[in-house]
Write a protein that holds these residues in place. Structure first.
Motif, PDB file in Angstrom:
ATOM      1  N   VAL A  79       0.843  -1.204   0.000  1.00  0.00           N
ATOM      2  CA  VAL A  79       0.000   0.000   0.000  1.00  0.00           C
ATOM      3  C   VAL A  79       0.873   1.247   0.000  1.00  0.00           C
ATOM      4  O   VAL A  79       0.627   2.205  -0.759  1.00  0.00           O
ATOM      5  CB  VAL A  79      -0.953  -0.007   1.212  1.00  0.00           C
ATOM      6  N   LEU A  92     -10.080   1.401  -2.859  1.00  0.00           N
ATOM      7  CA  LEU A  92      -9.548   0.110  -2.442  1.00  0.00           C
ATOM      8  C   LEU A  92     -10.597  -0.955  -2.716  1.00  0.00           C
ATOM      9  O   LEU A  92     -11.750  -0.824  -2.286  1.00  0.00           O
ATOM     10  CB  LEU A  92      -9.200   0.117  -0.953  1.00  0.00           C
ATOM     11  N   THR A 126      -5.807  -3.912   5.241  1.00  0.00           N
ATOM     12  CA  THR A 126      -5.595  -3.113   4.032  1.00  0.00           C
ATOM     13  C   THR A 126      -6.386  -1.815   4.120  1.00  0.00           C
ATOM     14  O   THR A 126      -5.894  -0.740   3.739  1.00  0.00           O
ATOM     15  CB  THR A 126      -5.982  -3.908   2.784  1.00  0.00           C
ATOM     16  N   VAL A 130      -4.785   2.029   3.973  1.00  0.00           N
ATOM     17  CA  VAL A 130      -5.076   3.069   2.966  1.00  0.00           C
ATOM     18  C   VAL A 130      -5.754   4.294   3.565  1.00  0.00           C
ATOM     19  O   VAL A 130      -5.784   5.356   2.930  1.00  0.00           O
ATOM     20  CB  VAL A 130      -5.968   2.531   1.809  1.00  0.00           C
ATOM     21  N   ILE A 142     -13.944   2.366  -0.261  1.00  0.00           N
ATOM     22  CA  ILE A 142     -13.450   1.017   0.037  1.00  0.00           C
ATOM     23  C   ILE A 142     -14.566   0.038  -0.290  1.00  0.00           C
ATOM     24  O   ILE A 142     -15.709   0.191   0.178  1.00  0.00           O
ATOM     25  CB  ILE A 142     -13.022   0.890   1.507  1.00  0.00           C
TER      26      ILE A 142
END
Length: 254
Positions: A79, A92, A126, A130, A142
């Protein structure tokens, strides 16, 4: 048929997990087709590099990074690298998963932990990684991947269905936690998407595919590009007031 184009995605940095094959590869292709700056990670290095080469004619050739998502440190590093090389991540897509079938009596602690390390844990870490990049942008989207498998109570994959049910709880919590930063968090629940893996492992004959499709309201084989178009919508500004939701894309199977 003619499908929507999303100008807001042009030049936007998109990070896709599990993007080398299956639904993930269709998502990478779809974003690349909008002019987005796409980065994708996968453990399948040969397939990942081949896909990046395939899309070399896109406005921005996708960036492939080999990454084992079970290794959270490696995921966080990926990332960060994408942020440095392409700019802050605005979308994402937590797509990576493994829908391995398993008998309940055969499940060990190690197998259970492995299943969660692929199907659930990376989605949280993750998203966590981000968030600072999206906060700096002033917006973000996301898109987590669940599955309709948990709704039907698939009996031969309880570790997988548990993770996929948990994704919806995670989605709702992150949507509330990230909302003040103008970061939207939604989920998609795909149905029986016929990828190469599904054909090779579970639906080996035309008759088995036909039997499945006959249970859908829309009796057309479901492919990854249908899922990818839903992802585009959730990533684009057109859905800017949609958050904390889950969209089922299954042709009416459930």
């Amino acid at each position: 048929m003619t499908f929507a184009n999303y100008p807001s995605l042009s030049g936007r940095v998109v990070f896709v997990t599990g993007g080398a094959s299956g639904i993930g590869a269709d998502i990478v292709r779809a974003f690349a087709g909008t002019g987005a700056r796409v980065a994708f990670v996968d453990i399948q290095e040969e397939a990942g590099r081949a896909l990046a080469d395939e899309l070399g004619g896109a406005a921005h050739q996708p960036l492939f990074l080999r990454c084992d998502l079970a290794d959270i440190g490696a995921t966080q590093a990926a990332v960060a690298e994408v942020g440095r090389r392409l700019g802050p991540i605005g979308v994402l897509v937590n797509n990576a998963a493994n829908d391995d079938r398993h008998e309940i009596d055969a499940v060990t602690e190690e197998y259970w932990d492995w299943a969660q390390s692929i199907n659930l844990r990376p989605q949280f870490f993750t998203a966590q990684a981000v968030r600072p990049q999206m906060r700096a942008l002033g917006y973000g989207s996301i898109i987590n991947f669940s599955s309709i498998a948990w709704r039907g109570g698939a009996p031969n994959m309880p570790a997988y269905t548990t993770a996929k049910a948990a994704v919806l709880g995670l989605t709702r919590s992150l949507a509330r936690a990230f909302g003040a930063d103008n970061i939207r968090v939604n989920a998609i629940e795909p149905g029986a998407v016929m990828t190469e893996k599904q054909y090779a492992l579970w639906y080996k004959t035309p008759e088995s595919v036909d039997a499945l499709v006959s249970r859908q309201c829309i009796r057309t084989v479901l492919h990854g590009d249908e899922i990818a178009r839903t992802v585009l919508f959730l990533g684009a500004d057109d859905s800017r007031m949609i958050t904390k939701q889950s969209i089922i894309v299954d042709g009416g199977l459930i």
